[in-house]
Design a protein around this motif. Structure first.
Motif: not given
Length: 273
Positions: A21-30, A82-86
Protein backbone atom coordinates in the motif's frame (compact mmCIF):
# COMPACT_ATOMS: atom_id res chain seq x y z
CA UNK A 1 3.79 -3.56 -8.14
CA UNK A 2 5.88 -0.90 -9.85
CA UNK A 3 9.47 -0.91 -11.12
CA UNK A 4 10.99 2.55 -10.86
CA UNK A 5 14.37 4.21 -10.91
CA UNK A 6 16.17 7.12 -9.32
CA UNK A 7 19.35 8.94 -10.29
CA UNK A 8 21.98 9.12 -7.57
CA UNK A 9 24.27 12.07 -6.88
CA UNK A 10 27.00 10.78 -9.21
CA UNK A 11 24.58 10.03 -12.04
CA UNK A 12 24.17 6.31 -11.30
CA UNK A 13 20.68 5.02 -12.06
CA UNK A 14 19.32 2.93 -9.19
CA UNK A 15 16.42 0.60 -10.01
CA UNK A 16 13.93 -0.45 -7.35
CA UNK A 17 10.58 -2.20 -6.98
CA UNK A 18 7.65 -0.91 -4.94
CA UNK A 19 4.93 -3.22 -3.63
CA UNK A 20 2.26 -2.89 -0.99
CA UNK A 21 0.00 0.00 0.00
CA UNK A 22 1.23 3.48 -0.91
CA UNK A 23 0.04 4.67 2.48
CA UNK A 24 1.95 1.98 4.36
CA UNK A 25 5.13 2.64 6.32
CA UNK A 26 8.11 2.59 3.89
CA UNK A 27 10.29 -0.50 4.38
CA UNK A 28 13.45 -0.22 2.28
CA UNK A 29 15.09 -3.59 1.51
CA UNK A 30 18.84 -3.48 0.80
CA UNK A 31 20.17 -6.82 -0.42
CA UNK A 32 23.62 -8.28 0.06
CA UNK A 33 26.78 -8.69 -1.97
CA UNK A 34 26.14 -10.20 -5.43
CA UNK A 35 22.38 -10.15 -4.90
CA UNK A 36 19.47 -8.19 -6.32
CA UNK A 37 16.01 -6.96 -5.39
CA UNK A 38 14.50 -10.39 -6.07
CA UNK A 39 16.59 -12.15 -3.44
CA UNK A 40 13.98 -11.57 -0.72
CA UNK A 41 11.53 -13.99 -2.30
CA UNK A 42 8.18 -14.53 -0.62
CA UNK A 43 9.16 -12.63 2.53
CA UNK A 44 8.96 -9.36 0.57
CA UNK A 45 5.47 -10.30 -0.63
CA UNK A 46 4.38 -11.07 2.93
CA UNK A 47 5.73 -7.77 4.23
CA UNK A 48 4.00 -5.92 1.38
CA UNK A 49 0.66 -6.98 2.82
CA UNK A 50 1.25 -4.37 5.54
CA UNK A 51 4.05 -2.04 4.44
CA UNK A 52 5.17 -0.05 1.42
CA UNK A 53 8.06 -2.33 0.50
CA UNK A 54 10.82 -0.72 -1.56
CA UNK A 55 13.31 -3.35 -2.73
CA UNK A 56 16.45 -1.79 -4.19
CA UNK A 57 19.00 -3.08 -6.71
CA UNK A 58 22.27 -1.79 -5.26
CA UNK A 59 24.70 -0.09 -7.64
CA UNK A 60 26.30 -2.64 -9.95
CA UNK A 61 23.64 -5.24 -9.15
CA UNK A 62 20.44 -6.30 -10.89
CA UNK A 63 19.26 -3.59 -13.26
CA UNK A 64 21.04 -0.70 -11.57
CA UNK A 65 23.99 0.95 -13.31
CA UNK A 66 27.58 -0.21 -12.86
CA UNK A 67 29.41 3.09 -12.32
CA UNK A 68 32.74 1.52 -11.36
CA UNK A 69 32.73 3.45 -8.06
CA UNK A 70 32.37 1.22 -5.01
CA UNK A 71 34.82 2.55 -2.42
CA UNK A 72 33.03 5.77 -1.46
CA UNK A 73 30.54 5.43 1.41
CA UNK A 74 28.94 8.73 0.42
CA UNK A 75 28.12 7.28 -3.01
CA UNK A 76 26.33 4.31 -1.43
CA UNK A 77 24.53 6.68 0.92
CA UNK A 78 23.43 8.89 -1.95
CA UNK A 79 21.89 5.90 -3.72
CA UNK A 80 19.54 5.28 -0.79
CA UNK A 81 18.85 9.00 -0.47
CA UNK A 82 17.93 9.18 -4.16
CA UNK A 83 15.39 6.37 -3.80
CA UNK A 84 13.82 7.98 -0.74
CA UNK A 85 13.63 11.34 -2.54
CA UNK A 86 12.13 9.77 -5.66
CA UNK A 87 9.42 8.24 -3.49
CA UNK A 88 8.79 11.49 -1.63
CA UNK A 89 9.84 9.98 1.70
CA UNK A 90 11.23 12.45 4.22
CA UNK A 91 10.31 10.65 7.45
CA UNK A 92 9.22 7.33 8.91
CA UNK A 93 11.20 4.92 6.72
CA UNK A 94 12.67 1.67 8.01
CA UNK A 95 15.94 0.49 6.46
CA UNK A 96 16.38 -3.29 6.35
CA UNK A 97 19.83 -4.45 5.28
CA UNK A 98 20.88 -8.03 4.61
CA UNK A 99 24.60 -8.84 4.73
CA UNK A 100 26.39 -6.11 2.68
CA UNK A 101 23.10 -4.20 2.69
CA UNK A 102 23.71 -3.44 6.35
CA UNK A 103 26.90 -1.62 5.41
CA UNK A 104 24.96 0.41 2.85
CA UNK A 105 22.25 1.26 5.39
CA UNK A 106 24.90 2.44 7.86
CA UNK A 107 26.67 4.45 5.15
CA UNK A 108 23.36 6.25 4.64
CA UNK A 109 22.89 6.89 8.36
CA UNK A 110 26.47 8.14 8.68
CA UNK A 111 26.00 10.60 5.81
CA UNK A 112 22.39 11.74 6.09
CA UNK A 113 21.46 11.00 9.68
CA UNK A 114 18.09 9.72 10.86
CA UNK A 115 15.76 12.50 9.76
CA UNK A 116 13.99 10.35 7.17
CA UNK A 117 14.47 7.08 9.04
CA UNK A 118 12.42 5.78 11.95
CA UNK A 119 14.36 2.55 12.54
CA UNK A 120 16.91 0.14 11.09
CA UNK A 121 17.02 -3.65 10.87
CA UNK A 122 20.16 -5.69 10.25
CA UNK A 123 19.77 -9.33 9.20
CA UNK A 124 22.79 -11.59 8.81
CA UNK A 125 24.61 -8.32 8.50
CA UNK A 126 27.49 -6.10 9.47
CA UNK A 127 27.71 -2.33 9.68
CA UNK A 128 31.12 -1.77 8.13
CA UNK A 129 33.92 -3.53 6.27
CA UNK A 130 37.66 -3.90 5.99
CA UNK A 131 40.60 -5.86 7.37
CA UNK A 132 41.09 -5.23 11.07
CA UNK A 133 37.83 -3.29 11.46
CA UNK A 134 36.02 -4.52 14.59
CA UNK A 135 32.70 -6.22 13.90
CA UNK A 136 33.55 -6.77 10.24
CA UNK A 137 34.94 -10.30 10.14
CA UNK A 138 34.10 -12.65 7.27
CA UNK A 139 32.96 -16.18 7.96
CA UNK A 140 34.55 -19.48 6.88
CA UNK A 141 32.28 -19.93 3.85
CA UNK A 142 33.16 -16.46 2.56
CA UNK A 143 36.85 -16.99 3.24
CA UNK A 144 36.78 -20.28 1.35
CA UNK A 145 34.88 -18.79 -1.61
CA UNK A 146 37.38 -15.95 -2.10
CA UNK A 147 39.06 -15.37 -4.53
CA UNK A 148 37.16 -17.84 -6.71
CA UNK A 149 33.98 -15.76 -6.61
CA UNK A 150 35.89 -12.92 -8.28
CA UNK A 151 36.85 -15.10 -11.26
CA UNK A 152 35.82 -14.29 -14.81
CA UNK A 153 36.06 -18.00 -15.62
CA UNK A 154 32.50 -19.31 -15.40
CA UNK A 155 33.59 -22.74 -14.19
CA UNK A 156 35.76 -21.40 -11.39
CA UNK A 157 33.11 -18.91 -10.31
CA UNK A 158 30.38 -21.57 -10.21
CA UNK A 159 32.55 -23.85 -8.10
CA UNK A 160 33.42 -21.00 -5.75
CA UNK A 161 29.80 -19.99 -5.22
CA UNK A 162 28.92 -23.63 -4.55
CA UNK A 163 31.04 -23.38 -1.40
CA UNK A 164 28.19 -21.46 0.23
CA UNK A 165 26.02 -24.58 0.15
CA UNK A 166 22.86 -24.01 2.19
CA UNK A 167 24.16 -20.81 3.80
CA UNK A 168 21.70 -18.50 2.04
CA UNK A 169 18.64 -20.70 2.39
CA UNK A 170 19.06 -23.10 5.28
CA UNK A 171 18.59 -26.84 4.75
CA UNK A 172 15.59 -28.40 3.04
CA UNK A 173 14.64 -29.59 -0.43
CA UNK A 174 11.81 -27.05 -0.50
CA UNK A 175 14.39 -24.25 -0.72
CA UNK A 176 15.61 -25.29 -4.17
CA UNK A 177 13.85 -22.60 -6.19
CA UNK A 178 15.10 -19.91 -3.81
CA UNK A 179 18.61 -21.33 -3.93
CA UNK A 180 18.66 -21.24 -7.73
CA UNK A 181 17.36 -17.66 -7.81
CA UNK A 182 20.08 -16.50 -5.42
CA UNK A 183 22.77 -18.50 -7.20
CA UNK A 184 21.72 -17.10 -10.57
CA UNK A 185 21.67 -13.54 -9.26
CA UNK A 186 25.17 -13.93 -7.89
CA UNK A 187 26.53 -15.17 -11.22
CA UNK A 188 24.67 -12.38 -13.04
CA UNK A 189 26.56 -9.79 -10.99
CA UNK A 190 29.67 -8.76 -12.93
CA UNK A 191 32.88 -10.30 -11.56
CA UNK A 192 34.44 -6.84 -11.43
CA UNK A 193 31.63 -5.64 -9.16
CA UNK A 194 31.85 -8.69 -6.91
CA UNK A 195 35.53 -7.95 -6.41
CA UNK A 196 35.27 -4.18 -6.06
CA UNK A 197 32.86 -4.37 -3.13
CA UNK A 198 35.58 -5.92 -0.99
CA UNK A 199 38.14 -3.24 -1.79
CA UNK A 200 37.02 -0.63 0.66
CA UNK A 201 37.50 -0.05 4.37
CA UNK A 202 35.03 1.85 6.51
CA UNK A 203 34.52 1.78 10.28
CA UNK A 204 31.03 2.97 11.21
CA UNK A 205 31.37 2.33 14.95
CA UNK A 206 30.93 5.98 15.89
CA UNK A 207 27.80 6.18 13.73
CA UNK A 208 26.36 3.15 15.54
CA UNK A 209 27.09 4.68 18.93
CA UNK A 210 25.35 7.93 17.98
CA UNK A 211 22.16 6.40 16.55
CA UNK A 212 18.96 7.76 18.07
CA UNK A 213 16.53 5.33 16.42
CA UNK A 214 15.39 1.81 17.34
CA UNK A 215 17.58 -0.93 15.86
CA UNK A 216 16.82 -4.65 15.51
CA UNK A 217 19.48 -7.25 14.74
CA UNK A 218 18.44 -10.66 13.40
CA UNK A 219 21.30 -13.13 13.06
CA UNK A 220 21.80 -16.88 12.83
CA UNK A 221 24.29 -18.29 15.33
CA UNK A 222 25.60 -20.69 12.65
CA UNK A 223 25.99 -18.04 9.91
CA UNK A 224 29.08 -19.12 7.92
CA UNK A 225 29.18 -15.98 5.74
CA UNK A 226 28.81 -13.14 8.26
CA UNK A 227 29.63 -14.42 11.77
CA UNK A 228 27.08 -13.74 14.49
CA UNK A 229 29.69 -11.74 16.40
CA UNK A 230 29.23 -9.00 13.80
CA UNK A 231 25.56 -8.79 14.73
CA UNK A 232 26.48 -8.76 18.42
CA UNK A 233 28.87 -5.89 17.72
CA UNK A 234 25.97 -3.82 16.38
CA UNK A 235 23.83 -4.66 19.42
CA UNK A 236 26.68 -3.79 21.76
CA UNK A 237 27.33 -0.41 20.15
CA UNK A 238 23.87 0.94 19.31
CA UNK A 239 22.12 2.41 22.35
CA UNK A 240 19.06 0.31 23.17
CA UNK A 241 19.47 -2.04 20.20
CA UNK A 242 17.57 -5.31 20.32
CA UNK A 243 19.08 -8.59 19.17
CA UNK A 244 17.38 -11.81 18.09
CA UNK A 245 19.93 -14.57 17.56
CA UNK A 246 18.48 -17.68 15.95
CA UNK A 247 20.04 -20.86 17.26
CA UNK A 248 21.81 -22.86 14.50
CA UNK A 249 20.32 -20.70 11.72
CA UNK A 250 22.51 -19.54 8.83
CA UNK A 251 22.72 -16.49 6.55
CA UNK A 252 19.40 -15.97 4.73
CA UNK A 253 16.92 -15.94 7.60
CA UNK A 254 14.11 -14.60 5.40
CA UNK A 255 14.27 -17.84 3.40
CA UNK A 256 15.35 -20.28 6.09
CA UNK A 257 12.31 -19.40 8.25
CA UNK A 258 10.19 -16.96 6.29
CA UNK A 259 7.30 -16.93 8.75
CA UNK A 260 9.50 -16.18 11.74
CA UNK A 261 11.39 -13.49 9.84
CA UNK A 262 8.19 -11.71 8.77
CA UNK A 263 6.75 -12.01 12.27
CA UNK A 264 9.81 -10.53 14.00
CA UNK A 265 10.19 -7.71 11.49
CA UNK A 266 6.48 -6.89 11.70
CA UNK A 267 6.45 -6.92 15.49
CA UNK A 268 9.38 -4.49 15.56
CA UNK A 269 8.00 -2.15 12.88
CA UNK A 270 4.48 -2.11 14.35
CA UNK A 271 5.88 -1.04 17.73
CA UNK A 272 7.41 2.14 16.29
CA UNK A 273 5.81 5.45 17.15
Amino acid sequence: MAIRDAVSADGTTIVYRVTGPETGRPLVLLHGWAGNLRCWGGAADDLAQRYRVIAVDLRGHGYSDDPGVYDDPKAWAADVAAVLAAEGIDSGAVLLGWSYGGIVATDYLATYGTGAVAAAIYTGSLAHIGPGVPGAATGPAMDKAIPGVFEESAGRAVRAFAVFGNANTGPGEDKGVDAQRLFGGSLATAPSVRKALFYRTIDNTETLRALDIPVLVLHGTADPVVPADNGRYIVDNVPGARGSFWEDAQHGLFIEDRARFVAEVSEFVDALD
